[in-house]
Scaffold this motif. Structure first.
Motif, PDB file in Angstrom:
ATOM      1  N   ARG A  74      47.062  59.469  61.670  1.00 24.24           N
ATOM      2  CA  ARG A  74      46.895  58.550  62.638  1.00 24.24           C
ATOM      3  C   ARG A  74      46.519  57.150  62.351  1.00 24.24           C
ATOM      4  N   TRP A  75      46.294  56.809  61.174  1.00 23.60           N
ATOM      5  CA  TRP A  75      46.300  55.564  60.554  1.00 23.60           C
ATOM      6  C   TRP A  75      47.425  54.638  60.881  1.00 23.60           C
ATOM      7  N   ARG A  76      47.298  53.674  61.406  1.00 23.74           N
ATOM      8  CA  ARG A  76      48.412  52.630  61.648  1.00 23.74           C
ATOM      9  C   ARG A  76      48.820  51.907  60.425  1.00 23.74           C
ATOM     10  N   PRO A  77      49.923  51.364  60.568  1.00 24.26           N
ATOM     11  CA  PRO A  77      50.528  50.626  59.194  1.00 24.26           C
ATOM     12  C   PRO A  77      49.298  49.650  58.799  1.00 24.26           C
ATOM     13  N   ALA A  78      48.762  48.896  59.587  1.00 28.19           N
ATOM     14  CA  ALA A  78      48.146  47.627  59.403  1.00 28.19           C
ATOM     15  C   ALA A  78      46.735  48.209  58.921  1.00 28.19           C
ATOM     16  N   ASP A  79      46.226  49.587  59.240  1.00 28.69           N
ATOM     17  CA  ASP A  79      44.959  50.184  58.701  1.00 28.69           C
ATOM     18  C   ASP A  79      45.252  50.426  57.245  1.00 28.69           C
ATOM     19  N   ARG A  80      46.273  51.006  56.950  1.00 30.26           N
ATOM     20  CA  ARG A  80      46.695  51.486  55.518  1.00 30.26           C
ATOM     21  C   ARG A  80      46.935  50.014  54.571  1.00 30.26           C
ATOM     22  N   GLN A  81      47.248  48.931  55.387  1.00 24.32           N
ATOM     23  CA  GLN A  81      47.417  47.708  54.723  1.00 24.32           C
ATOM     24  C   GLN A  81      46.041  47.306  54.250  1.00 24.32           C
ATOM     25  N   GLN A  82      45.066  47.123  55.258  1.00 21.52           N
ATOM     26  CA  GLN A  82      43.885  46.560  55.001  1.00 21.52           C
ATOM     27  C   GLN A  82      43.082  47.586  54.019  1.00 21.52           C
ATOM     28  N   ALA A  83      43.380  48.804  53.829  1.00 20.28           N
ATOM     29  CA  ALA A  83      42.545  49.578  52.957  1.00 20.28           C
ATOM     30  C   ALA A  83      43.269  49.411  51.571  1.00 20.28           C
ATOM     31  N   MET A  84      44.462  48.859  51.639  1.00 21.21           N
ATOM     32  CA  MET A  84      45.114  48.736  49.983  1.00 21.21           C
ATOM     33  C   MET A  84      44.568  47.426  49.623  1.00 21.21           C
ATOM     34  N   LEU A  85      44.292  46.440  50.327  1.00 25.46           N
ATOM     35  CA  LEU A  85      43.895  45.163  50.229  1.00 25.46           C
ATOM     36  C   LEU A  85      42.316  45.390  49.892  1.00 25.46           C
TER      37      LEU A  85
END
Length: 497
Positions: A74-85
């Motif tokens: 359920r994580w959106r692409p932007a959520d995954r991006q923020q976690a990676m940052l």
């Protein structure tokens, strides 16, 4: 030679055996077994590490499946991006510790392992961008009425089994992790038993960055754990980096559920030096194309083809360069080359030194392990350059994975392309010349995944890397890498008129 330094205290190495990381927490192996990881500079034990088995792999795969089908989906692409940052920031802040763990575990000089900080952050930030920019497409169908809509979806492939070698523990782990996080997959990582420490620490940083439990799991262990991961029916894809022999076994193990595979395997790369090359650059570049990381790089330019008019001068200068490389204590900032990773690898490399001599090659530099002085207890082999080499010799055909180069003369462009391609491998290659025509002819002619011109071993997060022939298939880095982690679903909708 200076004595080997006493390793500094590393908090991560205290408090008993290093545990597996499954479902967001450190856990012991179900069997209770451990194995030792050894400092190759001293031959002494660094740490006891949990020895995972097929049972632990099964637990980790199930945790990864729950995460994939649960909160992570359920994580959106932007959520995954923020976690990676966030993870990129954490890794950069903790990179001195990660580099030190690799230096102690692998034996790579601290001056080299610390250089990985920039690449680690760059990889995570690049793939973080891909997390939000990967998409399907709409298609104007030729076989549906005009009142229709046809489009594709990009969906994560599922649970990934990542199996890594020992020659770049933290760098390889991050490289495998990036497309997993960006695509929405989950992963069970099996690091090499020779260098398991920094991948375990990376898993802790993933949890600290807020990545959900079960998304990143690390199971340390021996070959049986890797085999169990490769054949597990709950794994949808295997991403493997390692030897061609093990790669063949993984292909067979994957057949049970037809896993998707990407494999970066062995190499015996041709590095071609033309007579018009910048001699100073080519000498240093061709030498370090072999001797970097003690020769423990799959794409190392170990077949050094040198055009005949400059052959004698060039090999003498490479031999002098090899002898000038400072081999020694990996913890010393001035050290340029450390030991090979293990006693087993030392034995393998030294066996090829004897094979080369027995088949008529002559060592212009190196040629035997270091057996005296401060380095005698470690696994040290000096930079070695063989001349009087024929194309059919084993040192010119087989991957040694040590600091051993074979220099061979050539005359024409056509000849060197044919000889360069006369190998079962096709991972890397190099060309040193001022002539653009020769550069492009060789680059086009070599059947290999990467060709460097007037440089070597340059990697960029946006540039795909991988092999031809027995060097594997699939690519790492770039958009091609991301596509390895997606399924493409077609949707065809007939609309009411």
């Amino acid at each position: 030679m200076q004595p080997i330094s006493t390793p500094p205290l590393v908090p991560f190495l205290s408090n008993g055996p290093k545990l597996l990381f499954i479902d967001g927490k450190p856990v012991p192996a179900r069997s209770g077994k451990t194995f030792q990881t050894i400092n190759p500079a001293t031959g002494k034990v660094l740490a006891e590490v949990a020895q995972g088995s097929a049972e632990d792999i099964d637990i980790a795969v199930k945790a990864a499946r729950r995460a994939f089908e649960g909160p992570w989906s359920r994580w959106r692409p932007a959520d995954r991006q923020q976690a990676m940052l966030r993870l990129a920031d954490l890794i950069e802040r903790n990179y001195d510790e990660l580099a030190l763990l690799d230096t102690l575990d692998l034996g790579a000089p601290i001056s080299r392992t610390t250089l990985g900080r920039k690449r680690a952050g760059a990889l995570l930030r690049y793939y973080g961008g891909l997390a939000t920019s990967t998409h399907g497409e709409t298609i104007d169908s030729s076989f549906m009425p005009h009142e229709s809509l046809t489009y594709t979806l990009k969906e994560p492939v599922g649970v990934v089994g990542a199996i890594n070698p020992w020659n770049g523990p933290i760098g390889m782990a991050i490289w495998k992790l990036c497309p997993v996080l960006a695509s929405g997959c989950t992963v069970v990582l099996k690091p090499a038993e020779q260098a398991p420490l920094s991948p375990l620490r990376l898993a802790q940083l993933c949890a600290e960055a807020g990545i959900p439990d079960g998304v990143v799991n690390v199971v340390t262990g021996l070959g049986d754990a890797g085999a169990a991961l490769a054949e597990h029916p709950g794994v949808d894809k295997v991403a493997f980096t390692g030897s061609t022999d093990v790669g063949r076994k993984i292909v067979r193990a994957s057949a049970g559920n037809l896993k998707r595979l990407s494999m970066e395997l062995g190499g015996k790369s041709a590095n071609v030096v033309f007579a018009d090359a910048n001699m100073d650059s080519a000498v240093a570049g061709a030498a370090m194309a072999v001797y970097m990381n003690s020769g423990q790089i799959c794409s190392a330019g170990t077949r050094m083809f040198v055009q005949r008019p400059i052959y004698d001068e060039f090999v003498e200068r490479v031999a002098a360069f090899a002898k000038s490389i400072r081999v020694g204590d990996p913890l010393d900032e001035a050290t340029q080359m450390g030991p090979v990773v293990s006693a087993e690898q030392l034995e393998r490399v030294c066996s090829y030194l004897e094979i080369g001599k027995a088949q008529g090659a002559r060592a212009l530099a190196g040629g035997a392990r270091l057996t005296e002085g401060a380095l005698a207890k470690g696994y040290f082999v000096p930079p070695t350059l063989f001349v009087d080499v024929r194309d059919d010799m084993r040192i010119a055909r087989e991957e040694i994975f040590g600091p051993v180069a074979a220099a061979l003369p050539f005359d024409t462009v056509e000849e060197v392309i044919a000889r360069g391609n006369d190998s079962e491998y096709g991972l890397g290659g190099g060309v040193w010349t001022r002539d653009l025509n020769n550069a492009h002819r060789v680059a086009k002619g070599l059947r290999t995944g990467t060709v460097w011109v007037n440089c070597y071993q340059v990697l960029d997060p946006a540039v795909p890397f991988g092999g031809y022939k027995m060097s594997g298939f699939g690519r790492e880095s770039g958009n091609e890498h991301m596509q390895e982690y997606f399924e493409t679903k077609a949707v065809m909708v007939k609309l009411d008129s």
